[in-house]
Write an enzyme that holds these catalytic residues in place. Structure first.
Site, PDB file in Angstrom:
ATOM      1  N   GLN A  21       0.743  -1.415   0.061  1.00 10.71           N
ATOM      2  CA  GLN A  21       0.253  -0.031  -0.085  1.00 10.71           C
ATOM      3  C   GLN A  21       0.562   1.441   0.136  1.00 10.71           C
ATOM      4  O   GLN A  21       0.446   2.592  -0.051  1.00 10.71           O
ATOM      5  CB  GLN A  21      -0.854   0.031   1.193  1.00 10.71           C
ATOM      6  CG  GLN A  21      -1.821  -0.784   1.281  1.00 10.71           C
ATOM      7  CD  GLN A  21      -2.953  -1.343   2.362  1.00 10.71           C
ATOM      8  OE1 GLN A  21      -2.397  -1.596   3.453  1.00 10.71           O
ATOM      9  NE2 GLN A  21      -4.083  -0.699   2.607  1.00 10.71           N
ATOM     10  N   GLU A  71      -3.545  -9.635   9.955  1.00  9.32           N
ATOM     11  CA  GLU A  71      -5.088  -9.562   9.497  1.00  9.32           C
ATOM     12  C   GLU A  71      -5.138 -11.475   9.108  1.00  9.32           C
ATOM     13  O   GLU A  71      -5.843 -11.462   8.358  1.00  9.32           O
ATOM     14  CB  GLU A  71      -5.561  -8.308   9.559  1.00  9.32           C
ATOM     15  CG  GLU A  71      -6.116  -7.564   9.582  1.00  9.32           C
ATOM     16  CD  GLU A  71      -6.620  -6.484   9.564  1.00  9.32           C
ATOM     17  OE1 GLU A  71      -7.378  -6.778   8.722  1.00  9.32           O
ATOM     18  OE2 GLU A  71      -6.730  -5.823   9.762  1.00  9.32           O
ATOM     19  N   GLU A 128      -3.660  -1.262  14.642  1.00 13.03           N
ATOM     20  CA  GLU A 128      -3.874  -0.161  13.631  1.00 13.03           C
ATOM     21  C   GLU A 128      -5.213   0.097  14.292  1.00 13.03           C
ATOM     22  O   GLU A 128      -6.462  -0.683  15.396  1.00 13.03           O
ATOM     23  CB  GLU A 128      -4.144  -1.269  12.184  1.00 13.03           C
ATOM     24  CG  GLU A 128      -3.212  -1.581  11.900  1.00 13.03           C
ATOM     25  CD  GLU A 128      -3.167  -2.352   9.912  1.00 13.03           C
ATOM     26  OE1 GLU A 128      -4.904  -1.890   9.717  1.00 13.03           O
ATOM     27  OE2 GLU A 128      -2.919  -2.761   9.936  1.00 13.03           O
ATOM     28  N   GLU A 164     -10.430  -6.650   0.000  1.00 11.93           N
ATOM     29  CA  GLU A 164      -9.566  -5.798   0.916  1.00 11.93           C
ATOM     30  C   GLU A 164      -9.368  -5.042   0.492  1.00 11.93           C
ATOM     31  O   GLU A 164      -8.734  -6.405  -1.153  1.00 11.93           O
ATOM     32  CB  GLU A 164      -8.965  -6.321   1.493  1.00 11.93           C
ATOM     33  CG  GLU A 164      -9.539  -7.182   3.409  1.00 11.93           C
ATOM     34  CD  GLU A 164      -9.221  -5.570   3.916  1.00 11.93           C
ATOM     35  OE1 GLU A 164      -9.527  -5.978   5.024  1.00 11.93           O
ATOM     36  OE2 GLU A 164      -8.043  -4.349   4.077  1.00 11.93           O
TER      37      GLU A 164
HETATM   38  C1  NOJ Z   1      -6.729  -3.719   7.715  1.00 10.07           C
HETATM   39  C2  NOJ Z   1      -5.294  -4.075   6.600  1.00 10.07           C
HETATM   40  O1  NOJ Z   1      -4.272  -4.258   7.673  1.00 10.07           O
HETATM   41  C3  NOJ Z   1      -4.694  -2.872   5.918  1.00 10.07           C
HETATM   42  O2  NOJ Z   1      -3.993  -2.705   4.952  1.00 10.07           O
HETATM   43  C4  NOJ Z   1      -6.103  -1.969   5.570  1.00 10.07           C
HETATM   44  O3  NOJ Z   1      -5.950  -1.082   4.968  1.00 10.07           O
HETATM   45  C5  NOJ Z   1      -6.920  -1.552   6.821  1.00 10.07           C
HETATM   46  N1  NOJ Z   1      -7.444  -2.225   7.676  1.00 10.07           N
HETATM   47  C6  NOJ Z   1      -8.044  -0.300   6.774  1.00 10.07           C
HETATM   48  O4  NOJ Z   1      -8.950  -1.190   6.288  1.00 10.07           O
END
Ligand code: NOJ
Length: 711
Positions: free
Chosen positions: A225, A374, A589, A654
């Protein structure tokens, strides 16, 4: 190959210097589901770096006097700037780069505004990260035999691999690593938007409470990302580099080819984080930057190792502790094509080999490690982005558990290897989701059982074996036969149990959980039930006639996200009660998607991220109360995210929504030739909260000035 346009730009810059694990369809749609190597090698730790002089001790001694070991930074709390040493930080003296990107002059890249009377220019409605996709056809599994390198891992082979499977990659707009000014200037304070009696200023909240001295404040990112430059420095392709070439696979047809260009702009990002008062940065490494082909029998890429070394060194130089995640969903494409990656047990030794290489390279300079990000999300999505077909014997019901089985073993073997090698520091994995709150109250037995099911499938599936028993939660074993959920042998249970030193929760929100409409038995017995196998429902509103939403909502494209500050303290202690650990808990996070942020016509509107500001302040306040009032050993908070980026938001997968929703505390102009960052209100608010509540003893004072509960 740098084109002349980019060479010119670079020069300018240089000069300027189904179910949970099978997310239930219902949850996917409405909430997007919230969502040894061979044993005993005792050889001394050797660094895989090519050059013996290229080590931490001798690195850049001319201008850098820092040590990679604990932060001898000092603070100037008035200006809330934090920097490492006098010699390095006197403005204008920091004239040599610390490695990656070569030498450079001090520069702000033109990101620091100088005019008091700016004329705002409208924000572009397009995103330079969008491409015209080049591949056709559905994305299939290509597992087992789609590719065989026959042991040829040459540079030529890598180039062919990129060409054949990914095709042209966007060139980064710059390829230098400019050094930021030191200390990095912060903007003047943003104006107050509401009367004081309505919204408190960050410094005026919970004034008698302080975080413990060693508390970690910072933000997180992930390689796919943030880094961009996906083909630079000898990196190999990931499944995302490949899949983003299919039309519409990412809804806005953006790729991470350029992204935030953290690969080249990391010094700017770290200096800005430090200026805000952060003392930790959590990032992930691209497996394919270190092993372009992924596998244990393929060569290590020294340029990739060098990049992360520079990133780690520079972090410490800014007084920032680097926290490293080994795998944040960026599966090596080669392993996906060779054997289906996490569908096969072959992934275990390839992952352990990658992890061991990283441990040996950075031992002593990283103190906190995360194996997997995750895993419930990752495995539940069918090993995405490849989701349309599966290797023989697997299907969308079985795959999540096959993946979970291999991933748990890969985690456990990695941690065992970490300990055998005596690598310094602590290691764990990152969970997501929540235990849950019974929708109709704690005296409602059905909802209480629904919460148990939610906890077992969403968190316990990995946390129960790793923190508690070595085995899957009983609920899963009762629901799922071995043909779906592979069973661990006694030996494997021993291997797995106890392989985490702390708990890390990506605790974005906590939800209300209730029983399935047709009852548990009917749901559990019916594999076609959209709620099977978790068989519970997450509700976003009160169980009252008006069905009020009980917490503030985020952007409509992130329907799973709410500002559920009121449940955070309970959630943190619930997790530690269920999954005990001596290492405490990290909010690894948490973050918020400001509604409509990507569609704002001017930057000054996009940086007025009031809901995000309130989200972060309320979560930080609750964490402080959790420490001081509840005695919960919270050790750090990592906001998501340091900058806007490709992110998690979609109905089912995702990251598939590309850049169309922003999560950053800094606005990134993806169309700017320097990927310009601008602080948002939320960044400044968090900074002020940290700086006015840091360096305490973790105790609170009551109104008489006496200590409240200690921990
Ligand atoms: C979880 C993930 O680890 C991350 O990659 C994602 O962008 C964020 N949360 C937001 O959803």
């Amino acid at each position: 190959m740098i084109t002349s346009k980019f060479a010119l730009l670079s020069l300018v810059v240089w000069l300027g210097t189904t179910n949970a694990l099978h997310i239930p369809r219902q949850e996917q749609e409405s909430s997007s589901n919230n969502s040894e190597n061979s044993e005993g090698d005792q050889s001394p730790i050797a660094t895989p770096y090519a050059s013996p002089t290229d080590n931490y001790e001798t690195h850049d001694t001319a201008t850098h006097t820092y040590s990679p070991y604990p932060t001898d930074y000092h603070s100037d709390s008035d200006k809330h700037t934090y920097h490492p040493t006098e010699t390095q930080t006197k403005k204008g003296e920091y004239t040599k780069g610390s490695g990656h990107g070569g030498e450079c002059t001090t520069t702000d890249l033109g990101w620091i505004p100088t005019s008091g009377y700016p004329t705002p220019t409208p924000l572009a409605t397009t995103n330079a990260n969008a491409i015209t996709p080049t591949r056709t056809g559905p994305i299939g599994s290509h597992t087992g035999s789609a590719i065989d390198f026959k042991g040829d891992y040459s540079d030529w082979q890598l180039e062919e691999f990129w060409d054949d499977w990914v095709g042209p990659v966007q060139e980064p707009p710059l390829r230098d690593t400019p050094c930021p000014p030191q200390p990095y200037p912060l903007p003047e304070d943003p104006p107050h938007l509401f009367p004081d009696y309505l919204v408190s200023h960050p410094e005026d909240i919970l004034t008698k409470y302080k975080f413990p001295k060693d508390f970690l404040f910072g933000w997180a990112t992930a390689a796919q990302q943030w880094e961009g430059a996906v083909k630079d420095g000898g990196k190999g392709p990931t499944v995302w580099d490949w899949a983003s070439r299919f039309p519409g696979f990412i809804v806005d047809n953006t790729t991470s080819d350029v992204g935030d260009l953290g690969y080249y702009l990391y010094k700017q990002d770290l200096a800005r984080l430090a200026a805000l008062g952060g003392n930790v940065y959590s990032f992930s490494m691209f497996w394919t930057r270190i092993f372009p082909f992924g596998s244990a029998d393929s060569p290590v890429n020294h340029e990739g190792l060098k990049f992360y070394k520079d990133l780690i060194d520079y972090s410490w130089s800014q007084g920032i502790e680097p926290v490293v995640t080994l795998f944040h969903w960026d599966t090596p494409l080669a392993l996906q094509l060779e054997y289906g990656a996490f569908a096969s047990e072959r992934i275990i030794d390839d992952f352990v080999n990658y992890a061991e290489t990283v441990f040996r390279a950075y031992n002593g300079t990283v103190h906190k490690w995360v194996t997997f990000n995750e895993p419930v999300v990752f495995c539940s999505q069918g090993g995405y982005p490849i989701n349309s077909t599966f290797p023989e014997g697997l299907n969308s019901t079985v795959y999540p558990y096959t993946c979970s089985y291999h991933l748990t073993l890969a985690h456990a073997k990695t941690v065992r290897r970490f300990r055998e090698l005596n690598i310094q520091g602590e290691i764990a994995f990152k969970s997501d989701n929540f235990v849950g709150v019974p929708w109709r109250g704690y005296d409602n037995k059905e909802d209480l059982y629904a919460v148990e099911r939610h906890a077992a499938y969403q968190i316990g599936v990995f946390a129960e074996p790793i923190y508690v028993s070595g085995d899957w939660p009983e609920i899963l074993k009762n629901d799922l036969p071995p043909e779906i959920l592979p069973r661990f042998s006694d030996e494997q249970k021993e291997l797995i149990k106890g392989t985490a030193d702390f708990f890390a929760i990506d605790g974005y929100r906590v939800g209300y959980v209730t029983a399935p409409p047709n009852g548990f038995d009917a749901c559990i017995a019916n594999i076609s039930d959209p709620l099977w196998p978790v068989c519970n429902q997450v509700n976003f509103y009160e169980p009252t006639p008006y069905a009020w939403g009980f917490a503030d909502f985020a952007d409509k494209r992130v329907p799973w996200l709410q500002n559920t500050w009121q449940f955070l303290r309970q959630s943190l202690s619930d997790l530690l009660r269920r999954y005990p650990t001596d290492g405490g808990i990290y909010l690894s996070e948490f973050g918020f998607a400001e509604p409509g942020e990507n569609e704002q016509p001017y930057k000054y509107i996009a940086t007025t991220d009031t809901k995000r500001e309130l989200y972060f302040l309320s979560y930080l306040g609750e964490v402080l109360k959790a420490i001081v009032e509840d005695g919960t050993p919270v050790k750090g908070t990592f906001g998501w995210s340091l900058v806007d980026k490709l992110l998690r938001i979609s109905q089912s997968f995702e990251w598939n929504n590309g850049f169309s929703v922003r999560f950053g505390v800094q606005y990134v102009d993806f169309n700017s030739p320097t990927l310009e960052r601008t602080f948002k209100r939320s960044a400044i608010a968090m900074s002020k909260f940290w700086n006015s509540h840091r360096n305490g003893d973790g105790h609170g004072k009551d109104d008489k000035g006496d200590d409240k509960k200690k921990w």
